[in-house]
Design a protein around this motif. Structure first.
Motif, PDB file in Angstrom:
ATOM      1  N   LEU A 327      33.939 -45.076  26.444  1.00 38.21           N
ATOM      2  CA  LEU A 327      34.670 -44.386  25.378  1.00 38.21           C
ATOM      3  C   LEU A 327      33.863 -43.113  25.096  1.00 38.21           C
ATOM      4  N   PRO A 328      34.414 -42.157  24.355  1.00 35.52           N
ATOM      5  CA  PRO A 328      33.652 -40.940  24.080  1.00 35.52           C
ATOM      6  C   PRO A 328      32.239 -41.235  23.586  1.00 35.52           C
ATOM      7  N   TRP A 443      44.601 -47.632  31.954  1.00 32.79           N
ATOM      8  CA  TRP A 443      44.109 -46.351  31.394  1.00 32.79           C
ATOM      9  C   TRP A 443      42.641 -46.150  31.763  1.00 32.79           C
ATOM     10  N   TYR A 447      41.852 -43.425  34.677  1.00 32.58           N
ATOM     11  CA  TYR A 447      41.548 -42.173  33.987  1.00 32.58           C
ATOM     12  C   TYR A 447      40.109 -42.140  33.442  1.00 32.58           C
ATOM     13  N   ARG A 448      39.815 -43.049  32.531  1.00 34.34           N
ATOM     14  CA  ARG A 448      38.584 -42.944  31.765  1.00 34.34           C
ATOM     15  C   ARG A 448      37.321 -43.159  32.619  1.00 34.34           C
TER      16      ARG A 448
ATOM     17  N   GLN B   9      33.109 -34.078  29.344  1.00 32.11           N
ATOM     18  CA  GLN B   9      34.357 -34.135  28.595  1.00 32.11           C
ATOM     19  C   GLN B   9      34.285 -33.193  27.394  1.00 32.11           C
ATOM     20  N   GLY B  13      38.984 -33.311  24.335  1.00 35.27           N
ATOM     21  CA  GLY B  13      39.282 -34.471  25.181  1.00 35.27           C
ATOM     22  C   GLY B  13      38.766 -35.761  24.559  1.00 35.27           C
ATOM     23  N   GLN B  14      37.575 -35.689  23.952  1.00 32.73           N
ATOM     24  CA  GLN B  14      37.001 -36.878  23.294  1.00 32.73           C
ATOM     25  C   GLN B  14      37.881 -37.308  22.121  1.00 32.73           C
ATOM     26  N   ASP B  17      41.002 -38.953  23.418  1.00 28.98           N
ATOM     27  CA  ASP B  17      40.758 -40.326  23.896  1.00 28.98           C
ATOM     28  C   ASP B  17      40.577 -41.300  22.734  1.00 28.98           C
ATOM     29  N   VAL B  20      43.965 -42.060  21.468  1.00 23.08           N
ATOM     30  CA  VAL B  20      44.684 -43.002  22.354  1.00 23.08           C
ATOM     31  C   VAL B  20      44.257 -44.435  22.053  1.00 23.08           C
ATOM     32  N   VAL B  21      42.954 -44.629  21.910  1.00 15.13           N
ATOM     33  CA  VAL B  21      42.440 -45.983  21.665  1.00 15.13           C
ATOM     34  C   VAL B  21      42.910 -46.510  20.306  1.00 15.13           C
TER      35      VAL B  21
END
Lengths: 468, 125
Positions: A327-328, A443, A447-448, B9, B13-14, B17, B20-21
């Motif tokens: 995750l980020p 996903w 992608y990630r 990223q 973009g972060q 994401d 999305v989560v």
């Protein structure tokens, strides 16, 4: 303003590398595991009586106890070897692969966040029931519980788990006091098991009811595997984690047996199956105001301890996802002063609050159980792969569990039975959640995963796994 | 094997994401509630005669119900609210297929990723 850069295993702040603190011992591990789970004795397990009768609740207490003994044995071996924050997540990363690790972390976050939600609802409902004031709702109590505990977790893990140790011990002692106060060796004076659980009503739905009861039988022990989340903050993981986990399991088996015996001997199964406060009700039915008030306070403390531990565990699983860039990486920051995964704690806070207001206790418990059983299914396969890729003697293990592969087979079979039990009441929900995990896996995989550093995913000093 | 260097990223973009989560979590947990999929199917089997005897409660059970503040009338809907366990085979088969497909994909895709991890990790040495 602090300039923070997250890289690898630590967060760098003004050039200093900051990591989670290693301050915990076996007692904290016990407090984390039992603290999360003990609330299950105060509410939740009794819904098994609703699904299959009082005797079914006892049968699943034992059989699901076997499931969790397998979980504790397997977990102790793998975690004493893979000692990293994230627990089962770190195990999956080293043994199965990144996508499995991503899913396992989500299982953990969902299971713990929904358990936290259940705890907050229980606490709010218990206070409202005790107050007996018309128009008083549980909302403010739920919000205060979640926010204050998140703040406590934000401030530091040692203080969090010291608080958990004390309140868990008080809640546990209250069950012991209740048990010995009702003269458990004598039937007829206070306890009336023979008259309440009769041959005619012990299994009102027959054996299908026993299988259905597995769903809430899980609640007796759900979360004991959370001990592994503290792996990176324990001073001696190879020693503390197996000791703390196994001691926790023994503690819970004793508490579950005492709880069933007292509650089934004090109230009819139809009431036992629907009450939100079986132990508090048991205290009331003894006729002792002291026991009633003790069990009321213990119910609140058990809910607090559980929610506290859940915030701790869910945040660490989420933190691990950020640290590995699943995750980020923003989520992987460690607080410069308190050394806690503060961004993960804060991110999960509104999610818990939202679901505390839209789900009821029964539904929140089911969400948590679903993610828990998916995780246990993974664990049964994971240990087989672990032993195959690194046979005994090829790497140093802190603990080696006996009778392999029997615990893994027992765990897998009992998970299948539990899936069927969930199907009997919540089949559509199970399908919906599995489809979610399927889609989020697509996903991640397509992608990630491109943001993930491949070689960094394997950080243990082990030889190459066999077969690769 | 050449070491894989992931792209950096962007902040946007972060944020995307994360969104999305969050949306996925809410859809997964909230949608079953909204669609009424959550919750077990129970229904009340009504009785004409609302007495403790007719409700299958002996003297001890009746005294406890009364201690808890219930009468046969108010306890009726609790006692007679029963599960009706019927195995819906098509749903069971769908559930089994979804679960098996999910785990098969999970292990196969994970293995593919794991091989990349192992190759990079151990080829570096």
């Amino acid at each position: 303003m602090t300039a923070a850069v997250e890289t690898g295993l630590t967060t760098t702040i003004h050039g200093d590398r900051v990591s989670l603190l290693r301050v915990l011992g076996p007692a904290h591990v016990w407090a984390l595991g039992v603290g999360i789970v003990l609330v299950g004795e105060f509410t939740g397990w009794n819904f098994a009586a609703d699904k299959g009768g009082a005797l079914a609740a006892l049968i699943v207490c034992w059989i699901v106890g076997l499931l969790y003994t397998s979980v504790a044995m397997i977990d102790s071996e793998v975690t004493s070897t893979v000692a990293a924050a994230g627990g089962q997540y770190a195990q999956a990363k080293h043994i199965v692969g990144p996508l499995m690790a991503f899913n396992v972390a989500l299982f953990l976050v969902f299971a713990y966040t929904m358990l936290e939600v259940s705890d907050a609802i229980l606490l709010g409902d218990t206070i409202v029931a005790k107050a007996g004031v018309e128009g008083l709702t549980h909302n403010s109590f739920i919000a205060a519980t979640i926010v204050v505990l998140a703040w406590l977790n934000y401030r530091g893990v040692l203080m969090t788990l010291n608080v958990n140790f004390v309140i868990t011990a008080i809640a546990y002692i209250s069950i012991v006091i209740l048990f010995f106060s009702v003269s458990p060796w004598t039937q007829g004076a206070v306890l009336k098991l023979n008259e309440l659980v009769t041959p005619g009503n012990s299994l009102p739905y027959g054996w299908i009811g026993v299988i259905a009861a597995f769903q809430f039988g899980i609640w007796y022990y759900l979360g004991i595997e959370g001990t592994t989340q503290a792996a990176e903050e324990v001073r001696s993981p190879a020693r503390s984690l197996p000791y703390g986990t196994m001691a926790g399991m023994i503690t819970l088996l004793i508490a579950a047996a005492m709880t069933w015996y007292v509650c089934a001997s004090l109230m009819p199964w139809e009431y036992l199956g629907i009450t939100y406060y079986p132990l508090w009700d048991a205290g009331k039915l003894t006729g002792s105001p002291l026991l009633e008030n003790l069990l009321f306070i213990a119910t609140l403390l058990a809910a607090l301890a559980s929610a506290n531990g859940c915030i701790n565990d869910a945040a660490r699983a989420w933190f691990s996802l950020g640290r590995d860039r699943y995750l980020p990486s923003w989520f992987s920051a460690v607080h410069p002063r308190y050394r806690t995964p503060y961004r993960s704690i804060l991110f999960l806070l509104p999610i818990a609050l939202a679901f505390a207001f839209i789900a009821d206790l029964n539904q929140a418990i089911t969400f948590s159980i679903l993610s828990g059983v998916l995780q246990y299914t993974f664990m049964s396969i994971n240990i087989m792969m672990f032993r195959k890729k690194w046979p005994l003697g090829s790497i140093r293990r802190g603990y080696t569990h006996p009778f392999h592969p029997l615990p893994a087979i027992v765990l897998f079979c009992l998970c299948m039975v539990t899936f069927f039990a969930i199907f009997l009441g919540f089949g559509s929900q199970l399908i919906a959640m599995t489809i979610f995990y399927f889609l989020i896996s697509l996903w991640f995989h397509f992608y990630r995963y491109k943001f993930v550093r491949r070689g960094d995913q394997f950080s243990m000093p082990w030889p190459k796994p066999q077969g690769y | 094997m050449a070491r894989y260097t992931p792209p950096e990223q962007s902040k946007a973009g972060q944020v995307f994401d994360i969104a999305v989560v969050v949306v996925a979590i809410f859809v997964a947990l909230w949608l079953p509630l909204k669609l009424g999929l959550a919750g077990a199917a129970k229904s009340i089997d009504p009785l004409d005669a609302k007495t403790w005897d007719a409700l299958g409660q002996n003297a001890t059970m009746a005294s406890i119900w009364e201690k808890l503040g219930y009468t046969p009338e108010t306890a009726h809907d609790i006692i007679q609210n029963r599960f009706h366990y019927i195995i819906d085979w098509p749903t069971l088969i769908i559930m089994a297929i979804v679960l098996i497909a999910y785990f098969v994909f999970l292990f196969r895709a994970s293995d593919k990723e794991y091989r990349e991890v192992i190759n990079e990790k151990f080829d570096d040495k």
